[in-house]
Design an enzyme around this catalytic site. Structure first.
Site, mmCIF file in Angstrom:
data_model
loop_
_atom_site.group_PDB
_atom_site.id
_atom_site.type_symbol
_atom_site.label_atom_id
_atom_site.label_comp_id
_atom_site.label_asym_id
_atom_site.label_seq_id
_atom_site.Cartn_x
_atom_site.Cartn_y
_atom_site.Cartn_z
ATOM 1 N N SER A 1 0.815 -1.207 0.000
ATOM 2 C CA SER A 1 0.000 0.000 0.000
ATOM 3 C C SER A 1 0.852 1.262 0.000
ATOM 4 O O SER A 1 1.598 1.525 -0.919
ATOM 5 C CB SER A 1 -0.959 -0.043 1.201
ATOM 6 O OG SER A 1 -1.923 0.968 1.136
ATOM 7 N N ASP B 1 -2.334 6.398 -3.513
ATOM 8 C CA ASP B 1 -1.191 5.743 -2.880
ATOM 9 C C ASP B 1 -0.701 4.616 -3.786
ATOM 10 O O ASP B 1 -1.165 4.451 -4.910
ATOM 11 C CB ASP B 1 -1.542 5.248 -1.477
ATOM 12 C CG ASP B 1 -2.516 4.079 -1.485
ATOM 13 O OD1 ASP B 1 -3.263 3.937 -2.467
ATOM 14 O OD2 ASP B 1 -2.540 3.319 -0.497
ATOM 15 N N ASP C 1 -1.011 1.429 -4.109
ATOM 16 C CA ASP C 1 -1.902 0.437 -4.716
ATOM 17 C C ASP C 1 -3.248 1.034 -5.082
ATOM 18 O O ASP C 1 -4.174 0.309 -5.459
ATOM 19 C CB ASP C 1 -2.076 -0.779 -3.812
ATOM 20 C CG ASP C 1 -2.818 -0.476 -2.518
ATOM 21 O OD1 ASP C 1 -2.812 0.696 -2.082
ATOM 22 O OD2 ASP C 1 -3.403 -1.411 -1.935
#
Length: 447
Positions: free
Chosen positions: A103, A242, A244
């Site tokens: 992430s 971000d 992902d």
């Protein structure tokens, strides 16, 4: 039973350090494959996506070996946003989906997230069962039943069409200049393409991944570069994703930032006015600002709080039948459109509101006045349990006593990093600062 490997959002850690080793990834793939093949039938499949971290290649191969060893057929999507994995797991009739990503974390970290056949993240019970299989002897498939692997070349295109379908069909983005910061991550191609196809003038940044620069000085956790680009190009709005692409921050034409709380406030009020907000309720976590709660109450909207983690938000939404939720950090969950937080869809919904109202972003990003809030992170050594220390517990109790009636204190251990997060909200900023300092000092003494 305590989970050994799974945290708040899958298994996560530094690549090539336990638990994020290729050996564990292989066994984890085999264990998950065995879990989803319990009926022994053939034609089982898994879809695997990843972000742009260098270690993604290693984990993709290890997971593929693990899954195929138990007879699962593997469909490899390559770099796609996390919400694309949820979507394609369901639409491709897969038994399980996997996203390889950490992430918003730096490149040296990585993680493995699982999605069930319905496209939603696995719950605690399923993760516990997979862990139990992992720690035992995984039953492998016979040689003639080993699974196959193949690349899916149009996964991104399938996702793009779904994302565009969430934007009003009678609207376009003509005349809007949009900065899109893709954090050198999974949406580096998808996000600019969607905006361009809908008619926007697109200024992309963070779209040159090299395996190391994901989230580095860019994206939703570092909006300075996007803010500078907005001002330099005279853009109407900035959208920061971000690594992902399941989180988003929105910037107005001056570079000012709206976090997840402000975005949720905008959407919940609009949806309530249109009769679309189910249960007249917004689901958010304990981290959401007190100002959001007060704003919603003024508009007769209920705020239902959950533990931190978008999976807990989604679980509550599904159990109670609500359709809007998210986190202050930028996860915006709209189950009418997606099974998990989707930064790109949330960004499009904000742009749709700009088009509908003909208002600038600056008139939309501030829906309420935030209650003053301080957040400090204290890193601790592996094996330590700072929150069990007597001095720490006394400092927390003292802070709670001082804040009684004038604010709130939240202490939590991160589920993805070795951090203790200390958050205080209070209109009395001096009291707030003192409370944070006392608790942080106590934690640092034992970390």
């Amino acid at each position: 039973m305590t989970r050994k490997f799974f945290g708040t959002d899958g298994v996560r850690g530094t690549a090539n350090r336990f638990p994020m080793t290729p050996e564990l990834a292989l066994r984890l793939g085999a264990a998950a494959g065995r879990y989803f093949r319990r009926d022994g039938s053939a034609a089982h499949r898994v879809v695997i996506g990843k972000d742009t971290r260098l270690s993604g290649y290693m984990f993709e191969n290890a997971l593929t070996a693990g899954f195929t060893s138990t007879g699962m057929n593997v469909l490899l999507l390559g770099p796609v946003p996390t919400p694309a994995v949820g979507l394609l797991t369901h639409s491709m009739r897969a038994d399980v989906g996997v996203m390889i990503s950490a992430s918003h974390n730096p490149h040296q970290d990585n993680g493995i997230k699982f999605f069930g056949p319905d496209g939603f993240k696995l719950g605690d019970d399923a993760e516990l069962e997979i862990e139990a299989i992992l720690e035992g002897e995984v039953e492998l498939a016979a040689a003639e039943n080993i699974g196959r692997a193949r690349r899916i070349d149009d996964g991104r295109a399938r996702y793009l069409e779904r994302v565009k379908s969430t934007f009003p069909s009678n609207k376009r983005l003509d005349g809007l200049k949009v900065v899109i910061d893709c954090a050198n991550g999974a949406a580096y191609r998808a996000a600019p393409e969607v905006l361009w196809e809908l008619g926007a003038e697109v200024i992309p940044i963070g779209v040159s991944p090299d395996g190391y620069n994901i989230n580095d000085g860019c994206g939703s956790t570092n909006t300075a570069a996007a803010a500078a680009a907005v001002r330099e190009h005279g853009a109407d709005v900035g959208i920061c994703l971000d690594g992902d692409a399941d989180r988003v921050m929105i910037l107005d034409e001056t570079g000012a930032v709206a976090d997840g709380d402000q975005i949720m406030a905008l959407f919940s009020k609009r949806w309530a006015d249109e009769g679309r907000l189910k249960g007249h309720t917004l689901v958010a976590t304990v981290m959401s600002n007190l100002g959001l709660e007060r704003h919603l109450a003024e508009n007769q909207i209920v705020l239902l709080r959950t533990p931190v983690g978008d999976r807990y938000v989604v679980e509550t939404m599904r159990r109670r039948g609500y359709n809007l939720g998210g986190e202050q950090s930028g996860h915006i969950v709209m189950t009418d459109y997606a099974t998990t937080g989707d930064g790109l869809i949330a960004g499009l919904q904000f742009l749709a509101e700009m088009v509908r109202t003909e208002k600038p972003a600056s008139a939309l990003i501030r829906q309420f006045d935030r209650c003053p809030q301080m957040l400090r992170n204290v890193r601790f050594a592996s094996g330590k349990e700072p929150l069990a220390d007597g001095a720490v517990r006394r400092a927390i109790s003292d802070a709670e006593g001082r804040l009684n009636g004038s604010g709130r204190l939240l202490i939590r251990k991160s589920g993805t990093e070795p951090l203790i997060r200390v958050m205080v909200e209070s209109e009395d900023e001096a009291l707030m600062a003192q409370a944070v300092e006392n608790v942080v000092s106590a934690l640092e003494a034992v970390r």
